[in-house]
Design a protein around this motif. Sequence first.
Motif, PDB file in Angstrom:
ATOM      1  N   ALA A   1      30.630  28.415  16.901  1.00  6.37           N
ATOM      2  CA  ALA A   1      29.271  28.362  16.359  1.00  6.37           C
ATOM      3  C   ALA A   1      29.028  29.539  15.422  1.00  6.37           C
ATOM      4  O   ALA A   1      28.413  29.378  14.347  1.00  6.37           O
ATOM      5  CB  ALA A   1      28.250  28.364  17.505  1.00  6.37           C
ATOM      6  N   GLU A   2      29.526  30.716  15.790  1.00  2.80           N
ATOM      7  CA  GLU A   2      29.380  31.880  14.925  1.00  2.80           C
ATOM      8  C   GLU A   2      30.107  31.665  13.598  1.00  2.80           C
ATOM      9  O   GLU A   2      29.613  32.044  12.534  1.00  2.80           O
ATOM     10  CB  GLU A   2      29.930  33.126  15.627  1.00  2.80           C
ATOM     11  CG  GLU A   2      29.777  34.398  14.802  1.00  2.80           C
ATOM     12  CD  GLU A   2      30.333  35.618  15.512  1.00  2.80           C
ATOM     13  OE1 GLU A   2      30.064  36.741  15.043  1.00  2.80           O
ATOM     14  OE2 GLU A   2      31.058  35.459  16.521  1.00  2.80           O
ATOM     15  N   PHE A   3      31.295  31.040  13.648  1.00  4.76           N
ATOM     16  CA  PHE A   3      32.033  30.746  12.419  1.00  4.76           C
ATOM     17  C   PHE A   3      31.208  29.884  11.477  1.00  4.76           C
ATOM     18  O   PHE A   3      31.046  30.206  10.292  1.00  4.76           O
ATOM     19  CB  PHE A   3      33.354  30.041  12.747  1.00  4.76           C
ATOM     20  CG  PHE A   3      34.017  29.425  11.538  1.00  4.76           C
ATOM     21  CD1 PHE A   3      34.723  30.205  10.643  1.00  4.76           C
ATOM     22  CD2 PHE A   3      33.913  28.053  11.299  1.00  4.76           C
ATOM     23  CE1 PHE A   3      35.332  29.645   9.517  1.00  4.76           C
ATOM     24  CE2 PHE A   3      34.513  27.481  10.181  1.00  4.76           C
ATOM     25  CZ  PHE A   3      35.224  28.281   9.294  1.00  4.76           C
ATOM     26  N   TRP A   4      30.660  28.778  11.971  1.00  6.01           N
ATOM     27  CA  TRP A   4      29.895  27.878  11.101  1.00  6.01           C
ATOM     28  C   TRP A   4      28.614  28.553  10.607  1.00  6.01           C
ATOM     29  O   TRP A   4      28.214  28.350   9.455  1.00  6.01           O
ATOM     30  CB  TRP A   4      29.592  26.567  11.827  1.00  6.01           C
ATOM     31  CG  TRP A   4      30.815  25.725  11.993  1.00  6.01           C
ATOM     32  CD1 TRP A   4      31.482  25.445  13.149  1.00  6.01           C
ATOM     33  CD2 TRP A   4      31.551  25.076  10.951  1.00  6.01           C
ATOM     34  NE1 TRP A   4      32.578  24.665  12.900  1.00  6.01           N
ATOM     35  CE2 TRP A   4      32.646  24.419  11.564  1.00  6.01           C
ATOM     36  CE3 TRP A   4      31.399  24.986   9.570  1.00  6.01           C
ATOM     37  CZ2 TRP A   4      33.581  23.687  10.823  1.00  6.01           C
ATOM     38  CZ3 TRP A   4      32.337  24.251   8.836  1.00  6.01           C
ATOM     39  CH2 TRP A   4      33.403  23.612   9.458  1.00  6.01           C
ATOM     40  N   ASN A   5      27.983  29.338  11.441  1.00  6.59           N
ATOM     41  CA  ASN A   5      26.784  30.055  10.981  1.00  6.59           C
ATOM     42  C   ASN A   5      27.135  31.063   9.879  1.00  6.59           C
ATOM     43  O   ASN A   5      26.375  31.234   8.916  1.00  6.59           O
ATOM     44  CB  ASN A   5      26.095  30.756  12.152  1.00  6.59           C
ATOM     45  CG  ASN A   5      25.383  29.776  13.069  1.00  6.59           C
ATOM     46  OD1 ASN A   5      24.874  28.747  12.612  1.00  6.59           O
ATOM     47  ND2 ASN A   5      25.354  30.066  14.355  1.00  6.59           N
ATOM     48  N   ASN A   6      28.297  31.702   9.995  1.00  3.14           N
ATOM     49  CA  ASN A   6      28.741  32.614   8.937  1.00  3.14           C
ATOM     50  C   ASN A   6      29.014  31.860   7.643  1.00  3.14           C
ATOM     51  O   ASN A   6      28.674  32.326   6.546  1.00  3.14           O
ATOM     52  CB  ASN A   6      30.008  33.363   9.370  1.00  3.14           C
ATOM     53  CG  ASN A   6      29.733  34.407  10.423  1.00  3.14           C
ATOM     54  OD1 ASN A   6      28.591  34.817  10.631  1.00  3.14           O
ATOM     55  ND2 ASN A   6      30.773  34.842  11.113  1.00  3.14           N
ATOM     56  N   MET A   7      29.639  30.685   7.764  1.00  8.38           N
ATOM     57  CA  MET A   7      29.901  29.868   6.574  1.00  8.38           C
ATOM     58  C   MET A   7      28.600  29.464   5.899  1.00  8.38           C
ATOM     59  O   MET A   7      28.501  29.452   4.669  1.00  8.38           O
ATOM     60  CB  MET A   7      30.698  28.608   6.951  1.00  8.38           C
ATOM     61  CG  MET A   7      32.124  28.853   7.418  1.00  8.38           C
ATOM     62  SD  MET A   7      33.210  29.621   6.182  1.00  8.38           S
ATOM     63  CE  MET A   7      33.439  31.257   6.925  1.00  8.38           C
ATOM     64  N   TRP A   8      27.595  29.134   6.689  1.00  6.40           N
ATOM     65  CA  TRP A   8      26.291  28.725   6.134  1.00  6.40           C
ATOM     66  C   TRP A   8      25.598  29.923   5.469  1.00  6.40           C
ATOM     67  O   TRP A   8      25.120  29.826   4.348  1.00  6.40           O
ATOM     68  CB  TRP A   8      25.414  28.158   7.260  1.00  6.40           C
ATOM     69  CG  TRP A   8      25.238  26.669   7.251  1.00  6.40           C
ATOM     70  CD1 TRP A   8      24.056  25.987   7.301  1.00  6.40           C
ATOM     71  CD2 TRP A   8      26.256  25.657   7.213  1.00  6.40           C
ATOM     72  NE1 TRP A   8      24.272  24.628   7.299  1.00  6.40           N
ATOM     73  CE2 TRP A   8      25.618  24.402   7.241  1.00  6.40           C
ATOM     74  CE3 TRP A   8      27.641  25.668   7.150  1.00  6.40           C
ATOM     75  CZ2 TRP A   8      26.301  23.191   7.196  1.00  6.40           C
ATOM     76  CZ3 TRP A   8      28.342  24.473   7.105  1.00  6.40           C
ATOM     77  CH2 TRP A   8      27.673  23.260   7.131  1.00  6.40           C
ATOM     78  N   GLN A   9      25.564  31.053   6.166  1.00  5.65           N
ATOM     79  CA  GLN A   9      24.857  32.213   5.632  1.00  5.65           C
ATOM     80  C   GLN A   9      25.520  32.726   4.355  1.00  5.65           C
ATOM     81  O   GLN A   9      24.850  32.995   3.356  1.00  5.65           O
ATOM     82  CB  GLN A   9      24.801  33.329   6.684  1.00  5.65           C
ATOM     83  CG  GLN A   9      23.843  33.072   7.825  1.00  5.65           C
ATOM     84  CD  GLN A   9      22.382  33.146   7.407  1.00  5.65           C
ATOM     85  OE1 GLN A   9      22.004  33.918   6.539  1.00  5.65           O
ATOM     86  NE2 GLN A   9      21.536  32.327   8.032  1.00  5.65           N
ATOM     87  N   GLY A  10      26.835  32.892   4.379  1.00  5.94           N
ATOM     88  CA  GLY A  10      27.533  33.385   3.200  1.00  5.94           C
ATOM     89  C   GLY A  10      27.642  32.354   2.106  1.00  5.94           C
ATOM     90  O   GLY A  10      27.404  32.640   0.927  1.00  5.94           O
TER      91      GLY A  10
END
Length: 451
Positions: A86-95
Amino acid sequence: MDDSPFVYDRFSVSDDRRTASFEYTTSHGGQTYHLAETLEFPVPLADTPPQQRSLRALHLALGVSYYKKFLASTIVHPYAMDETEAEFWNNMWQGGYSEFMYVNKLPSERLAKFAAQEGLQFEGGPDAEASGALLGIGGGKDSIVAGELLKALGVPVTGFVLATGEQLGQSAAVAETMGVELLAVERTIDKQLAGLKGQPGVYSGHIPISLVFALVGTALAIARGTSYVIVANEASASIPRVEWQGKAVNHQWSKSFEAEAQIQSFVQTCVHQPVTYFSAIRQLTSLGVAKLFANFPKYFEVFTSDNYMFRIDPAKRPTGRWSLESPKSLSSYILLAPWLSDEDVSRIFGMQLLDEPPLNQLFLELTGVEGEQPLDCVGTVEELVLSMNLLAGQNRYPDTALMQLARERGVVKDGDWEAALHELLQLQPDEALPPELHTRIATYFKERLAA
């Protein structure tokens, strides 16, 4: 903002296992949209858990094109996901959405978040043997330098490209010149997106497309039993251009080292451990790429770095390989010219971009004199200023409009530029190279940059 969630419905594979379909549902203004995208692969997809995991990852990644239209406050999907993923996908979305949020003047808090949950899993099955490399070929100088590197090291390489509609850009011509097979994955975006453009409450803007490229390459690598998915993202792709609400905005974020390292870890942890995703030229600056590319004249008449060539609408593409509208064309000209003869510059570009007065403002932005650098894949201010001074030191194009402007505005000035040149031709520290290739790649680059 509509309270309805953005829903990842399902993905499926055709009977011949060459076409994968990805379905989504989203709502806005009281209307519900059922959206679907397809990827047609040049080889059959495997019927294995790793292949299913690669398609699951693609389902999540491809949603970026559809989620952005309405920016739903919540995301619903059917998959099991732990906190790390979940942290990976949230990082992809934010960046990956940072430029999108900046252009639309939206706070990052508007983005929905992924959360850990129970759900559908694709487990089991031993890891298969893998060998060789898939190289993303976009038709530009970066992928050419990467391809010639791999050939020199004796790494078996096949090219791949994500083609939206029939558009391959210059990829086919470059792959043919390189002497490698090119595998095209054909992408068909839901036609409803075009109809939504410009409507009230509908957003548009840049998405982290390199994330999609990485995971398309991963799916293709699993289908073929390939161990490396290689891209050609250089060091300056990691450098943000502007700031929005206290956060850095990088047009190339999904090409950055930060994204590369996270995608590499995600693929090996959540998709298929034998597949390694990495950039082969991460240690090079744009100037270093330009110097190395100048040694491969067989590509001069087939490559392009003009992103406008890849526009979905054919009517909006330039008629030649370069255009006055694309910041990347002028950036490429400035970076390459010091390493080429006048004849080869003309052979590549077919026009004198330094003598086009309509480019004055763009030139001042690229070189940091006025405004902000364009949100595009261009050289850094430092690289472009140095390149102009190298040209001036060679007494090249002194009477052109942009060289004269460069002198007037202090871009070009007398002095010793050798120290700056030496620094920008050094290998940069960030890289995610496989250990077995690290030393060989570094040696190859050091020898050629010093020549």
